[in-house]
Design a protein around this motif. Structure first.
Motif, short mmCIF file in Angstrom:
data_model
loop_
_atom_site.label_atom_id
_atom_site.label_comp_id
_atom_site.label_asym_id
_atom_site.label_seq_id
_atom_site.Cartn_x
_atom_site.Cartn_y
_atom_site.Cartn_z
N PRO A 1 0.84 -1.20 0.00
CA PRO A 1 0.00 0.00 0.00
C PRO A 1 0.87 1.25 0.00
CG PRO A 1 0.05 -0.98 2.19
CD PRO A 1 0.73 -1.96 1.27
N PRO A 2 0.34 2.37 -0.50
CA PRO A 2 1.13 3.61 -0.50
C PRO A 2 1.46 4.06 0.91
CG PRO A 2 -1.16 4.03 -1.11
CD PRO A 2 -0.99 2.55 -1.08
N GLU A 3 2.63 4.65 1.07
CA GLU A 3 3.06 5.08 2.41
C GLU A 3 2.26 6.28 2.90
OE1 GLU A 3 7.22 5.77 2.44
OE2 GLU A 3 7.77 3.70 1.97
N ASP A 4 1.89 7.17 2.00
CA ASP A 4 1.21 8.40 2.40
C ASP A 4 0.00 8.63 1.48
OD1 ASP A 4 0.37 10.92 3.17
OD2 ASP A 4 2.40 11.74 3.37
N ARG A 5 -1.13 8.09 1.89
CA ARG A 5 -2.35 8.20 1.10
C ARG A 5 -2.77 9.66 0.93
NH1 ARG A 5 -6.91 9.51 2.35
NH2 ARG A 5 -8.85 8.88 1.32
N ASP A 6 -2.66 10.45 1.99
CA ASP A 6 -3.07 11.86 1.92
C ASP A 6 -2.22 12.65 0.94
OD1 ASP A 6 -5.01 11.35 3.78
OD2 ASP A 6 -3.87 12.12 5.49
N ARG B 1 -3.46 14.96 -2.24
CA ARG B 1 -3.02 16.35 -2.43
C ARG B 1 -2.41 16.54 -3.81
NH1 ARG B 1 -1.26 15.76 2.97
NH2 ARG B 1 0.88 15.37 2.27
N GLU B 2 -1.58 15.58 -4.23
CA GLU B 2 -0.93 15.71 -5.54
C GLU B 2 -1.95 15.61 -6.67
OE1 GLU B 2 2.03 16.07 -8.49
OE2 GLU B 2 1.82 16.73 -6.41
N GLY C 1 -12.93 19.63 -10.81
CA GLY C 1 -13.27 19.97 -9.44
C GLY C 1 -12.48 19.11 -8.46
N ARG C 2 -12.69 19.34 -7.19
CA ARG C 2 -11.93 18.61 -6.18
C ARG C 2 -12.31 17.13 -6.17
NH1 ARG C 2 -8.67 18.86 -2.02
NH2 ARG C 2 -8.99 17.48 -0.24
N VAL C 3 -11.30 16.28 -6.02
CA VAL C 3 -11.48 14.83 -6.01
C VAL C 3 -11.05 14.28 -4.65
CG1 VAL C 3 -10.55 12.67 -6.95
CG2 VAL C 3 -11.28 14.48 -8.49
N ILE C 4 -11.82 13.33 -4.16
CA ILE C 4 -11.52 12.68 -2.88
C ILE C 4 -10.97 11.28 -3.15
CG2 ILE C 4 -12.50 11.80 -0.72
CD1 ILE C 4 -14.70 13.97 -1.07
N LEU C 5 -9.83 10.99 -2.57
CA LEU C 5 -9.25 9.66 -2.68
C LEU C 5 -9.93 8.77 -1.65
CD1 LEU C 5 -6.93 8.25 -4.29
CD2 LEU C 5 -5.51 8.59 -2.28
#
Length: 245
Positions: A141-146, A150-151, A222-226
């Motif tokens: 899994p990714p180390e930093d989901r947030d 943001r990216e 527009g803004r996207v939520i992971l």
């Protein structure tokens, strides 16, 4: 990458922002579908659902549940329920369920950017009206989901232009890295492959084969939520995204 589209380009691709269009009924399919001489309905394919909407003629209206690919790339419009069809030769007006289509366009373009933020082989994907996902060959899994979220939104906010063009099949063979999706290969046989570019030649963010519909600029997403990152086996993880509104 050539930007020239020929006269036979489907209307949903040459003008993805068209919400209505006059056309003529050319045939009915044995299953009860309707084929027009020019269609703004995107047919199911490449993980993107077919468009829905209505066709009107002579004071009557037919609800269209979806569109699927027919012979020679035609869009076959599938009625929501068995009913009387406009006769062959009838002049009709097509009306898209535009809000649904536009959300498909926003999500589809956002998924292209997700493949930039997570530069790993893509093993599958799906697009919905406001939600979508890509499956990656991602053992851990990714180390930093947030940070990924943001990216992704940073790229969206840059408001890059989204454009398309064409290369030959031999040019694609010479550049196999353009194909990011392992499970779906670009359709062949027509002699050319459509590419979708995000950014421009000076600042190119993404370039890959795609037959779907996209927004004109990334800021339109527009803004996207992971969302949830799901484990789909030893080598695969599913990354979900959704539109904030």
């Amino acid at each position: 990458m050539s930007q020239t589209l020929n006269e036979f380009e489907p209307h949903y691709r040459s003008d993805p922002y068209a919400r209505d269009l006059s056309a003529k009924v050319t045939t009915h399919t044995p299953e009860g579908g309707v084929v027009l001489d020019a269609s703004i309905f995107y047919p199911t394919g490449g993980g993107q659902p077919g468009d829905s909407g209505w066709i009107d003629w002579d004071g009557q209206s037919l609800s269209i549940a979806t569109a699927v690919k027919g012979e020679r790339g035609a869009s076959v419009l599938v009625p929501s329920e068995p009913t009387r069809l406009p006769p062959i030769g009838a002049h009709v007006v097509q009306r898209l369920d535009w809000e649904r289509r536009h959300r498909h366009m926003r999500i589809h373009t956002a998924l292209h950017l997700l493949s930039v933020v997570i530069p790993l082989p893509v093993t599958g994907g799906a697009i919905g009206a406001g939600r979508g996902r890509l499956d990656f060959m991602m053992p851990e899994p990714p180390e930093d989901r947030d940070a990924l979220e943001r990216e992704l939104n940073r790229l969206i906010d840059r408001d890059y232009i989204v454009s398309d063009g064409w290369i030959t099949e031999s040019e694609l063979d010479a550049n196999p890295s353009l194909v990011k999706t392992m499970s779906v290969q670009p359709p062949r046989g027509a002699g050319r492959i459509r590419l979708v570019r995000i950014g421009d030649e000076e600042v190119q963010v993404d370039l890959q084969p795609c037959g779907g519909t996209h927004v004109a600029r990334t800021g339109e997403i527009g803004r996207v939520i992971l969302g949830k990152i799901e484990n789909k086996g030893k080598q695969n993880r599913r990354v979900n995204i959704s539109l904030e509104q």
